[in-house]
Design an enzyme around this catalytic site. Structure first.
Site, PDB file in Angstrom:
ATOM      1  CG  ASP A   1     -36.815-110.618  -6.025  1.00  3.50           C
ATOM      2  OD1 ASP A   1     -36.527-109.402  -6.100  1.00  3.50           O
ATOM      3  OD2 ASP A   1     -36.586-111.424  -6.944  1.00  3.50           O
TER       4      ASP A   1
ATOM      5  CE  LYS B   1     -34.212-105.443  -9.305  1.00  2.00           C
ATOM      6  NZ  LYS B   1     -34.900-106.121 -10.404  1.00  2.00           N
TER       7      LYS B   1
END
Length: 340
Positions: free
Chosen positions: A105, A68
């Site tokens: 998340d 990410k």
């Protein structure tokens, strides 16, 4: 929700429009940059009956346990700079009172908090209900202020966006009408993963399997492989309890699904497709499928037995292949292990 496969027969002939932005040189300038491994797993290939199977292992990217940071770093650079190098970006923001904000998340929020710490900025990270304690603590350990909303992921995204005030910069990895520029930068940041993969495996790849949440990494994969001369198929994999891409592909339009049922694939527990990802998915995704937690646990165990340190989201790729009944025996397959 029932497990299902959805195919998109026209996808193979689609060509992604426009020029692709490259973030590779910026990423190379960041402290600790290294190409993540491409690991061959011949035993798994034999068990599946395919020609060869490789895993692009994103379990250690800049010391973080997921890919990410590629998207978050490029988006932060574009939002606050842009600069040619990470050092130039750090100089540009030195002394500025900026707070980076997002909903997460898990791994996107940790990546943003990590970048804020490196750049001497603040971060405020909103998390949904049900996120395990360990990833929440990992975000706090990067120096972030963590807001536990008690909400679903989609509602947490809305809460983070609504919280933005002067001095805040929202770096969210999903798009909605009116908020699309930053998510486009995040997708562009993910292109580094596939640029590395091209150099590591210059031969033809038959199938790339992508763990899918809101569809940003999936969008990057499709745009990379839907260029003239390429014949690589792309498969999206989601939890059976959070199959927004699979259901949208089946319906032919975006479908929001309920994500209140827990899953071990927390990073994929998303109920709404990113608005900028959907046109690419609709036109260029070959197939989407869903997997259960039980199937994913078994796949995770198998990959770890081959010394590949995958988490549940990455293991979902193998879980999908183990339920497939139409794999060609000469196919070269790449699984993207997104996290550990």
């Amino acid at each position: 929700m029932l497990k299902r496969w959805v195919t998109n027969p026209g996808a193979a002939g689609w060509i992604a429009p426009g020029m692709r932005e490259s973030a590779l040189e910026f990423h190379r300038s960041m402290p600790g940059y290294a190409v993540t491994p491409l690991v061959e797993a011949p035993g798994v290939a034999e068990a599946l009956g395919v020609g060869s199977l490789w895993v692009k292992d994103e379990s250690d990217r800049f010391g973080l346990p997921a890919f990410k940071v590629l998207g978050a770093s490029w988006a932060v650079n574009k939002a606050l700079g842009p600069a040619r190098t990470f050092a130039e970006l750090a100089a540009l923001v030195a002394g500025r009172r900026i707070t980076l904000v997002t909903a997460t998340d898990g791994n996107h929020g940790r990546a943003l908090a990590y970048l804020a710490r490196l750049l001497g900025l603040r971060s405020r990270i909103y998390v949904p209900a049900g996120l395990p304690a360990d990833p929440v603590q990992a975000i706090r350990d990067e120096g972030a202020d963590v807001v536990d909303t008690g909400l679903t992921y989609d509602d947490t995204v809305r809460a983070a966006a609504a919280s933005v005030r002067d001095g805040d910069v929202l770096i969210q990895d999903t798009a909605w009408p009116g908020y699309e520029e930053v998510p486009r930068w995040i997708v562009a940041g993910y292109s580094t993963l596939f640029a590395e993969l091209d150099a590591q495996h210059p031969g033809e790849i038959g199938l790339v399997v992508i763990p899918t949440g809101v569809g940003s990494l999936l969008q990057a994969a499709i745009e990379h492989y839907r260029t003239p001369g390429r014949r690589t198929s792309v498969l999206a994999v989601e939890p059976v309890t959070a199959a927004c891409v699979t259901e949208s592909l089946a319906a032919g339009h975006p479908v929001t699904v309920d994500t209140s049922s827990p899953t071990i694939m927390a990073g994929l527990n998303c109920g709404t497709v990113s608005t900028i990802a959907w046109p690419t998915i609709r036109n260029g995704l070959d197939a989407a499928t869903t997997v259960t937690d039980t199937e994913t646990r078994a796949a995770q165990s198998l990959l770890r037995s081959h010394h590949i340190p995958t988490g549940p989201c990455g293991a979902a790729t193998l879980a999908a292949l183990r339920t497939a009944d139409h794999l060609h025996p000469s196919t070269t397959v790449v699984l993207v292990n997104t996290e550990r």
